[in-house]
Design a protein around this motif. Structure first.
Motif, short mmCIF file in Angstrom:
data_model
loop_
_atom_site.label_atom_id
_atom_site.label_comp_id
_atom_site.label_asym_id
_atom_site.label_seq_id
_atom_site.Cartn_x
_atom_site.Cartn_y
_atom_site.Cartn_z
N THR A 196 -4.04 -3.42 8.16
CA THR A 196 -4.18 -4.70 8.88
C THR A 196 -2.84 -5.37 9.14
N PRO A 200 -5.05 -1.28 2.57
CA PRO A 200 -4.76 -2.70 2.78
C PRO A 200 -3.51 -2.97 3.64
N GLU A 216 -12.04 -0.33 5.24
CA GLU A 216 -12.09 0.70 4.18
C GLU A 216 -13.24 1.69 4.43
N LEU A 275 -11.62 -6.38 5.31
CA LEU A 275 -10.93 -5.22 4.73
C LEU A 275 -11.95 -4.16 4.30
N LYS A 328 -11.48 -12.37 4.57
CA LYS A 328 -10.48 -11.28 4.68
C LYS A 328 -10.91 -10.08 3.87
N ARG A 329 -11.45 -10.34 2.67
CA ARG A 329 -11.94 -9.24 1.83
C ARG A 329 -13.06 -8.48 2.54
#
Length: 209
Positions: free
Chosen positions: A156, A153, A134, A130, A126-127
């Motif tokens: 999503t 953040p 970004e 993201l 997930k990071r």
């Protein structure tokens, strides 16, 4: 866990687990249920995956690793930031819609703190996703086309939340929008719902004229 690292037996177990988790919930499904449905010895399932948590983690990575790849490829494409965002939304909606089982599990099963800790690899995924988002938004900000005050953040969950509200109220929207068949319903998601989400995200990102 990429598809390359999996043998047929493992894939069979993962696909049975996905169906059962989706139907009965994670807590309501046992390793015994999975081994019985997959017609594979319970000891073998434990040997391959260890615990039920590990099995869930393997399932998530099996179903979502290609999403990560698609997003990374999108970053390399020679497109304007808004076109990239629109394409990202298409990728997300397409992935969720064609893997409803796993995303239903993710949506409802991963709210417990305890489970989140066990799913380190999924959190990392997930990071990473993201990070891709970004990168695209920051590119748009540096070009002066996207607002500086957008909370990246939250983009999503805005995409996913709209999809899930629509999908969880499927009978209501089928009747309301006259989507009598499964293919009409799916086409509506691909066209109208996706476009609506793209317009929503554009309104969050782009300066008002």
């Amino acid at each position: 866990m990429s598809k390359g690292e999996l043998n047929d037996k493992k894939i069979q177990i993962l696909e049975v687990a996905e169906r059962l988790f989706s139907e009965k919930g994670f807590e309501g499904t046992s390793i015994r249920d999975i081994s019985k449905q997959a017609k594979i010895n319970i000891a073998m399932v434990s040997y391959y995956f260890g615990s039920k948590e590990r099995l869930l983690e393997s399932l998530i990575l099996y179903r979502t690793s290609d999403l990560k790849l698609q997003l990374e490829n999108l970053l390399e494409e020679n497109l304007e930031p808004l076109d990239k965002v629109n394409k990202l939304i298409e990728i997300y909606i397409n992935r969720i819609n064609s893997n409803r089982g796993i995303y239903r599990i993710l949506h409802f099963e991963l709210t417990s703190k305890k489970r989140e800790k066990n799913l380190f690899a999924f959190t990392e995924l997930k990071r990473g996703n993201l990070k891709s988002l970004e990168t695209i938004v920051q590119e748009g900000q540096s070009k002066g086309v996207f607002r500086k005050d957008v909370i990246i953040p939250l983009i999503t969950p805005t995409i996913m939340g709209t999809f899930f509200h629509f999908h969880m109220n499927k009978p209501f929207f089928e009747e309301l929008l006259n989507l009598k068949t499964e293919s009409l319903y799916n086409d509506y998601i691909k066209t109208s719902l996706t476009k609506h989400i793209q317009q929503t995200i554009k309104a969050l990102l782009v300066y008002e004229n």
